[in-house]
Scaffold this motif. Structure first.
Motif, mmCIF file in Angstrom:
data_model
loop_
_atom_site.group_PDB
_atom_site.id
_atom_site.type_symbol
_atom_site.label_atom_id
_atom_site.label_comp_id
_atom_site.label_asym_id
_atom_site.label_seq_id
_atom_site.Cartn_x
_atom_site.Cartn_y
_atom_site.Cartn_z
ATOM 1 N N PRO B 68 0.792 -1.231 0.000
ATOM 2 C CA PRO B 68 0.000 0.000 0.000
ATOM 3 C C PRO B 68 0.832 1.292 0.000
ATOM 4 C CG PRO B 68 0.064 -0.934 2.193
ATOM 5 C CD PRO B 68 0.758 -1.924 1.302
ATOM 6 N N CYS B 85 -4.206 -5.232 9.639
ATOM 7 C CA CYS B 85 -2.937 -5.824 9.215
ATOM 8 C C CYS B 85 -2.303 -6.631 10.350
ATOM 9 C CB CYS B 85 -1.960 -4.751 8.752
ATOM 10 S SG CYS B 85 -0.415 -5.467 8.179
ATOM 11 N N PHE B 87 0.575 -7.924 10.230
ATOM 12 C CA PHE B 87 2.031 -7.922 10.104
ATOM 13 C C PHE B 87 2.666 -6.605 10.530
ATOM 14 C CE2 PHE B 87 0.172 -10.812 6.971
ATOM 15 C CZ PHE B 87 0.652 -12.001 7.494
ATOM 16 N N ALA B 89 2.541 -3.838 9.232
ATOM 17 C CA ALA B 89 3.170 -3.198 8.084
ATOM 18 C C ALA B 89 2.554 -1.837 7.803
ATOM 19 C CB ALA B 89 3.045 -4.089 6.853
ATOM 20 N N ILE B 90 1.465 -1.520 8.467
ATOM 21 C CA ILE B 90 0.827 -0.212 8.303
ATOM 22 C C ILE B 90 0.328 0.208 9.675
ATOM 23 C CG2 ILE B 90 -1.418 -1.222 7.629
ATOM 24 C CD1 ILE B 90 -1.560 1.076 5.488
ATOM 25 N N CYS B 104 5.331 -5.921 4.646
ATOM 26 C CA CYS B 104 4.027 -6.197 4.038
ATOM 27 C C CYS B 104 4.039 -7.542 3.330
ATOM 28 C CB CYS B 104 3.712 -5.082 3.056
ATOM 29 S SG CYS B 104 2.236 -5.378 2.082
ATOM 30 N N HIS B 105 2.966 -8.304 3.507
ATOM 31 C CA HIS B 105 2.841 -9.603 2.839
ATOM 32 C C HIS B 105 1.991 -9.510 1.565
ATOM 33 C CE1 HIS B 105 4.290 -12.548 6.087
ATOM 34 N NE2 HIS B 105 4.636 -11.347 6.469
ATOM 35 N N GLY B 106 1.558 -8.319 1.244
ATOM 36 C CA GLY B 106 0.829 -8.140 -0.011
ATOM 37 C C GLY B 106 -0.547 -8.769 -0.052
ATOM 38 N N CYS B 107 -1.202 -8.870 1.100
ATOM 39 C CA CYS B 107 -2.503 -9.548 1.111
ATOM 40 C C CYS B 107 -3.599 -8.676 0.506
ATOM 41 C CB CYS B 107 -2.884 -9.940 2.534
ATOM 42 S SG CYS B 107 -3.372 -8.537 3.556
ATOM 43 N N GLY B 108 -3.365 -7.373 0.446
ATOM 44 C CA GLY B 108 -4.348 -6.473 -0.161
ATOM 45 C C GLY B 108 -5.485 -6.079 0.774
ATOM 46 N N GLY B 109 -5.452 -6.581 1.997
ATOM 47 C CA GLY B 109 -6.543 -6.331 2.941
ATOM 48 C C GLY B 109 -6.756 -4.853 3.234
ATOM 49 N N CYS B 110 -5.659 -4.140 3.474
ATOM 50 C CA CYS B 110 -5.778 -2.723 3.825
ATOM 51 C C CYS B 110 -6.355 -1.922 2.655
ATOM 52 C CB CYS B 110 -4.415 -2.170 4.245
ATOM 53 S SG CYS B 110 -3.141 -2.398 3.012
HETATM 54 S S1 SF4 Z 1 -1.363 -5.510 2.075
HETATM 55 FE FE1 SF4 Z 1 -1.862 -6.831 3.839
HETATM 56 S S2 SF4 Z 1 0.146 -7.161 4.785
HETATM 57 FE FE2 SF4 Z 1 0.392 -5.417 3.440
HETATM 58 S S3 SF4 Z 1 0.037 -3.638 4.746
HETATM 59 FE FE3 SF4 Z 1 -1.924 -4.173 3.774
HETATM 60 S S4 SF4 Z 1 -2.944 -5.475 5.274
HETATM 61 FE FE4 SF4 Z 1 -0.764 -5.406 5.834
#
Ligand code: SF4
Ligand code: SF4
Lengths: 117, 297
Positions: B68, B85, B87, B89-90, B104-110
């Motif tokens: 992100p 998140c 992790f 990461a944010i 960031c694990h790139g899950c796209g959740g945020c």
């Molecule tokens: S993409 Fe997933 S791992 Fe990366 S900052 Fe967003 S929630 Fe966290």
């Protein structure tokens, strides 16, 4: 003067400074003028596999403290604290929380410009 | 089992620790494999299968993870992203939203959850995916992690996806050179395979790591078999353990200075002598005929 946060192994001024920042047992928040204090547990960050330092930095930011006294701070936590304008004093391990605060008040400390871990 | 690729066998070559000869076993098997085969290097932190197979690389691409990027003018510091998140990461720190891209694990959740559309997709380079072929008959696929990149599984997942695409098209079998160890990357490498081959040395240290690998992989319920390298060294604990757990020992490669030397020069062990070639051909035949159902029984 605003409150300062000290990484601590326990809730009182007599407890030892926890040398670790991210995985500290908790934080004693101290008003350096009155020495009134309160304890914030850090159990949640302690248990984290990753990012404990960042989580702990958020706990400090949310507490409103503007200075952290501790032993060692990792690079990510340091970055997070710095972004919020929180100053860091490192290498204050091997003493009690109260002693660390006294040392800070006496002015014999330096604010860290780099993480030491 | 996925019916689409029933005809493809995927074999992972793993080991509890590095330096057991896992890669030379992988390379040797690929060389003597009778059917079309894809050799896959999933040891992305230290890929070295190419040193043995000398593939001609025909295609290379950089692989990125979507991370992100914050538009501060839109962010209301509501913390929905940082609460989500796992992790760290944010994070909202005081009056700013910080991102720790490298975590960031790139899950796209945020990106999905932000009510203000304050986050947009950015990129972190994970590494390089290379494709090619060796000796005209082995297809080759490799992931190499960017120096400084801390996470292997995201890159491995993309390499595995490419592997499945190739297998879907080519009706080939795959031999995966998995990273050593028992942690997350090792499990990530072997989890889609039909069969796991554990390579070990019969020494006390070798046995210790071998046993850990067996423990961590056996929970996946996949058939496992063993190849013993440097047989003749050490003691009998590996043999006894295999006997006890009914783990078939498919081959043993003798301890031999010539083999060790050839290995250090990047030569394929199966090519050293007719005897070794036979050993590996037998092993390949055994694996190709591996009855998956029986292995579960
Ligand atoms: S993409 Fe997933 S791992 Fe990366 S900052 Fe967003 S929630 Fe966290
Ligand atoms: S969810 Fe969106 S608005 Fe809320 S803190 Fe995160 S980026 Fe800002």
């Amino acid at each position: 003067m605003s409150r300062i946060a000290v990484t601590s192994e326990g809730p009182t001024l007599k407890d030892m400074v926890d040398p670790r920042f991210g995985r500290a047992g908790g934080f004693v928040l101290v008003d350096p003028e009155t020495m009134e204090h309160e304890y914030v547990d850090n159990g949640q960050s302690q248990a984290m596999a990753h990012g404990a330092g960042i989580q702990a930095a958020q706990v400090i930011a949310d507490s409103g403290a503007k200075v952290v006294l501790t032993g060692y701070v990792g690079p990510k936590a340091f970055q997070a604290l710095r972004a919020t304008g929180i100053k860091v004093v490192q290498n204050l391990d091997n003493m009690s929380v109260g002693e660390a605060v006294e040392k800070y008040k006496s002015g014999h400390v330096d604010y860290a410009s780099h993480p030491n871990k | 089992m996925d019916p689409k690729r029933k005809s493809n066998l995927i074999v992972s070559i793993a080991s509890g620790k590095g330096g057991t000869g896992k890669t030379t076993v992988s390379a040797s098997l690929a060389c003597v494999w009778k059917k079309p085969v894809l050799a896959v290097d999933l040891d992305v932190e230290e890929p070295n299968l190419h040193l043995f197979l000398n593939p001609e690389i025909s295609h290379q691409e950089k692989i990125y993870l979507e991370t992100p990027v914050v538009d501060e003018s839109k962010c209301t510091l509501c913390r929905m992203c940082s609460d989500l998140c796992q992790f760290q990461a944010i994070k909202v720190m005081g009056e700013t939203l910080l991102t720790f891209t490298e975590m960031c694990h790139g899950c796209g959740g945020c990106l999905a959850i932000c009510p203000e559309k304050a986050l947009s997709p950015g990129q972190r380079e994970l590494g390089i995916l290379s494709q090619g072929s060796s000796l005209g008959k082995i297809s080759f696929l490799m992931g190499s992690l960017r120096v400084g990149e801390a996470m292997s599984p995201p890159l491995m997942t993309i390499v595995k996806k490419r592997m499945m695409e190739i297998l879907g098209k080519e009706r080939a079998d795959a031999i995966i050179d998995a990273p050593p160890g028992v942690s997350c990357p090792a499990v990530c490498a072997v989890m889609d395979s039909d069969l796991i081959i554990l390579v070990t040395e019969p020494t006390p240290f070798g046995f210790h790591d071998f046993r850990l690998a067996w423990e961590s992989f056996s929970s996946m319920g996949k058939p496992m078999a063993v190849v013993i390298n440097r047989a003749g060294l050490g003691d009998s604990s590996v043999y006894r353990f295999c006997d006890e757990k009914k783990l078939p020992i498919l081959a043993s490669i003798p301890y031999d200075r010539n083999i060790a030397q050839a290995y250090s020069k990047g030569q394929v062990v199966a090519r050293l002598s007719p005897e070794l070639e036979h050993k590996f051909s037998d092993l390949a035949r055994e694996l190709q005929g591996y009855d998956r159902e029986a292995a579960y029984a």
